[in-house]
Motif scaffolding. Structure first.
Motif, PDB file in Angstrom:
ATOM      1  N   GLN A   1      64.086  44.503  55.323  1.00  0.00           N
ATOM      2  CA  GLN A   1      62.791  43.896  55.048  1.00  0.00           C
ATOM      3  C   GLN A   1      61.807  43.997  56.199  1.00  0.00           C
ATOM      4  O   GLN A   1      60.656  43.612  56.053  1.00  0.00           O
ATOM      5  N   THR A   2      62.228  44.495  57.334  1.00  0.00           N
ATOM      6  CA  THR A   2      61.326  44.554  58.469  1.00  0.00           C
ATOM      7  C   THR A   2      61.543  45.848  59.244  1.00  0.00           C
ATOM      8  O   THR A   2      62.593  46.475  59.125  1.00  0.00           O
ATOM      9  N   ILE A   3      60.562  46.228  60.031  1.00  0.00           N
ATOM     10  CA  ILE A   3      60.616  47.478  60.793  1.00  0.00           C
ATOM     11  C   ILE A   3      60.747  47.136  62.275  1.00  0.00           C
ATOM     12  O   ILE A   3      60.083  46.236  62.786  1.00  0.00           O
ATOM     13  N   ILE A   4      61.598  47.892  62.948  1.00  0.00           N
ATOM     14  CA  ILE A   4      61.743  47.795  64.403  1.00  0.00           C
ATOM     15  C   ILE A   4      61.396  49.169  64.956  1.00  0.00           C
ATOM     16  O   ILE A   4      62.063  50.150  64.649  1.00  0.00           O
ATOM     17  N   ASN A   5      60.352  49.248  65.761  1.00  0.00           N
ATOM     18  CA  ASN A   5      59.953  50.512  66.386  1.00  0.00           C
ATOM     19  C   ASN A   5      60.373  50.496  67.844  1.00  0.00           C
ATOM     20  O   ASN A   5      60.256  49.474  68.519  1.00  0.00           O
ATOM     21  N   LEU A   6      60.855  51.642  68.328  1.00  0.00           N
ATOM     22  CA  LEU A   6      61.148  51.755  69.748  1.00  0.00           C
ATOM     23  C   LEU A   6      60.985  53.194  70.183  1.00  0.00           C
ATOM     24  O   LEU A   6      61.041  54.114  69.369  1.00  0.00           O
ATOM     25  N   ARG A   7      60.764  53.365  71.457  1.00  0.00           N
ATOM     26  CA  ARG A   7      60.601  54.706  72.009  1.00  0.00           C
ATOM     27  C   ARG A   7      61.812  54.979  72.893  1.00  0.00           C
ATOM     28  O   ARG A   7      62.329  54.098  73.559  1.00  0.00           O
ATOM     29  N   ALA A   8      62.219  56.251  72.894  1.00  0.00           N
ATOM     30  CA  ALA A   8      63.378  56.648  73.691  1.00  0.00           C
ATOM     31  C   ALA A   8      63.105  58.003  74.330  1.00  0.00           C
ATOM     32  O   ALA A   8      62.270  58.772  73.855  1.00  0.00           O
ATOM     33  N   LEU A   9      63.805  58.284  75.395  1.00  0.00           N
ATOM     34  CA  LEU A   9      63.762  59.612  76.004  1.00  0.00           C
ATOM     35  C   LEU A   9      64.540  60.560  75.101  1.00  0.00           C
ATOM     36  O   LEU A   9      65.472  60.154  74.394  1.00  0.00           O
ATOM     37  N   ALA A  10      64.188  61.821  75.141  1.00  0.00           N
ATOM     38  CA  ALA A  10      64.859  62.822  74.305  1.00  0.00           C
ATOM     39  C   ALA A  10      66.382  62.834  74.520  1.00  0.00           C
ATOM     40  O   ALA A  10      67.138  62.893  73.544  1.00  0.00           O
ATOM     41  N   PRO A  11      66.855  62.759  75.768  1.00  0.00           N
ATOM     42  CA  PRO A  11      68.313  62.741  75.957  1.00  0.00           C
ATOM     43  C   PRO A  11      68.976  61.485  75.340  1.00  0.00           C
ATOM     44  O   PRO A  11      70.100  61.561  74.848  1.00  0.00           O
ATOM     45  N   GLN A  12      68.267  60.361  75.358  1.00  0.00           N
ATOM     46  CA  GLN A  12      68.803  59.148  74.739  1.00  0.00           C
ATOM     47  C   GLN A  12      68.926  59.329  73.227  1.00  0.00           C
ATOM     48  O   GLN A  12      69.943  58.974  72.627  1.00  0.00           O
TER      49      GLN A  12
ATOM     50  N   SER B   1      69.170  62.108  71.605  1.00  0.00           N
ATOM     51  CA  SER B   1      70.217  63.093  71.355  1.00  0.00           C
ATOM     52  C   SER B   1      71.608  62.453  71.440  1.00  0.00           C
ATOM     53  O   SER B   1      72.473  62.721  70.603  1.00  0.00           O
ATOM     54  N   LEU B   2      71.812  61.632  72.438  1.00  0.00           N
ATOM     55  CA  LEU B   2      73.091  60.930  72.600  1.00  0.00           C
ATOM     56  C   LEU B   2      73.369  60.033  71.401  1.00  0.00           C
ATOM     57  O   LEU B   2      74.474  60.045  70.845  1.00  0.00           O
ATOM     58  N   ILE B   3      72.366  59.280  70.996  1.00  0.00           N
ATOM     59  CA  ILE B   3      72.505  58.378  69.842  1.00  0.00           C
ATOM     60  C   ILE B   3      72.792  59.175  68.577  1.00  0.00           C
ATOM     61  O   ILE B   3      73.684  58.829  67.794  1.00  0.00           O
ATOM     62  N   ASP B   4      72.059  60.251  68.387  1.00  0.00           N
ATOM     63  CA  ASP B   4      72.270  61.092  67.200  1.00  0.00           C
ATOM     64  C   ASP B   4      73.677  61.678  67.181  1.00  0.00           C
ATOM     65  O   ASP B   4      74.332  61.726  66.131  1.00  0.00           O
TER      66      ASP B   4
ATOM     67  N   SER C   1      74.013  57.110  59.741  1.00  0.00           N
ATOM     68  CA  SER C   1      72.654  57.532  60.058  1.00  0.00           C
ATOM     69  C   SER C   1      72.280  56.965  61.429  1.00  0.00           C
ATOM     70  O   SER C   1      72.929  56.037  61.929  1.00  0.00           O
ATOM     71  N   ARG C   2      71.244  57.533  62.029  1.00  0.00           N
ATOM     72  CA  ARG C   2      70.781  57.014  63.315  1.00  0.00           C
ATOM     73  C   ARG C   2      70.430  55.533  63.188  1.00  0.00           C
ATOM     74  O   ARG C   2      70.803  54.707  64.028  1.00  0.00           O
ATOM     75  N   THR C   3      69.714  55.188  62.126  1.00  0.00           N
ATOM     76  CA  THR C   3      69.297  53.793  61.931  1.00  0.00           C
ATOM     77  C   THR C   3      70.497  52.864  61.806  1.00  0.00           C
ATOM     78  O   THR C   3      70.565  51.831  62.469  1.00  0.00           O
ATOM     79  N   ASP C   4      71.449  53.226  60.949  1.00  0.00           N
ATOM     80  CA  ASP C   4      72.629  52.372  60.771  1.00  0.00           C
ATOM     81  C   ASP C   4      73.417  52.239  62.067  1.00  0.00           C
ATOM     82  O   ASP C   4      73.875  51.158  62.426  1.00  0.00           O
ATOM     83  N   PHE C   5      73.557  53.357  62.791  1.00  0.00           N
ATOM     84  CA  PHE C   5      74.284  53.331  64.056  1.00  0.00           C
ATOM     85  C   PHE C   5      73.595  52.416  65.060  1.00  0.00           C
ATOM     86  O   PHE C   5      74.237  51.577  65.706  1.00  0.00           O
ATOM     87  N   MET C   6      72.272  52.564  65.190  1.00  0.00           N
ATOM     88  CA  MET C   6      71.534  51.764  66.162  1.00  0.00           C
ATOM     89  C   MET C   6      71.529  50.283  65.791  1.00  0.00           C
ATOM     90  O   MET C   6      71.675  49.421  66.671  1.00  0.00           O
ATOM     91  N   LEU C   7      71.363  49.972  64.516  1.00  0.00           N
ATOM     92  CA  LEU C   7      71.382  48.573  64.101  1.00  0.00           C
ATOM     93  C   LEU C   7      72.739  47.939  64.367  1.00  0.00           C
ATOM     94  O   LEU C   7      72.838  46.802  64.854  1.00  0.00           O
ATOM     95  N   GLU C   8      73.805  48.672  64.034  1.00  0.00           N
ATOM     96  CA  GLU C   8      75.146  48.144  64.270  1.00  0.00           C
ATOM     97  C   GLU C   8      75.384  47.899  65.757  1.00  0.00           C
ATOM     98  O   GLU C   8      75.887  46.849  66.159  1.00  0.00           O
ATOM     99  N   ALA C   9      75.004  48.872  66.592  1.00  0.00           N
ATOM    100  CA  ALA C   9      75.195  48.744  68.035  1.00  0.00           C
ATOM    101  C   ALA C   9      74.354  47.596  68.608  1.00  0.00           C
ATOM    102  O   ALA C   9      74.832  46.805  69.429  1.00  0.00           O
ATOM    103  N   ALA C  10      73.112  47.494  68.174  1.00  0.00           N
ATOM    104  CA  ALA C  10      72.230  46.434  68.680  1.00  0.00           C
ATOM    105  C   ALA C  10      72.723  45.061  68.258  1.00  0.00           C
ATOM    106  O   ALA C  10      72.698  44.108  69.049  1.00  0.00           O
ATOM    107  N   CYS C  11      73.176  44.930  67.020  1.00  0.00           N
ATOM    108  CA  CYS C  11      73.675  43.629  66.544  1.00  0.00           C
ATOM    109  C   CYS C  11      74.951  43.232  67.266  1.00  0.00           C
ATOM    110  O   CYS C  11      75.139  42.061  67.610  1.00  0.00           O
TER     111      CYS C  11
END
Length: 91
Positions: free
Chosen positions: A7-18, A20-23, A32-42
């Motif tokens: 229901q909400t958007i979270i925007n963030l900026r990252a360096l290209a190597p970051q 790439s590592l996340i991907d 997906s990148r989004t699911d991975f990042m949300l899981e890690a952040a939570c």
């Protein structure tokens, strides 16, 4: 978590190597990148919140604290309210 439940958007900026590592890690995890990042952040957020529950007591205060923990629980309105409250990581 499905995309329709978001229901909400979270925007963030990252360096290209970051990114790439996340991907790369997301792909290995089959997410997906989004699911991975949300899981890690939570998970990190839960750790930070749980770390706030540690406290130190001297011997006398610890003895008193133990006695309070061992005492019977009084079933009152305050306890019922506390037990109904949602944990921060469940919100």
């Amino acid at each position: 978590m499905t995309n329709t439940a978001r229901q909400t958007i979270i925007n963030l900026r990252a360096l290209a190597p970051q990114r790439s590592l996340i991907d790369q890690a997301a792909q290995v995890a089959g997410k997906s990148r989004t699911d991975f990042m949300l899981e890690a952040a939570c998970e990190k957020a839960r750790q930070v919140l749980l770390d706030q529950t540690v406290f130190a007591l001297d011997a006398a205060r610890f003895k008193r604290f133990q006695a309070l923990l061992d005492a019977p629980v009084e079933q009152g309105a305050a306890l019922r309210k506390l037990l109904r409250r949602q944990a921060p990581w469940e919100a």
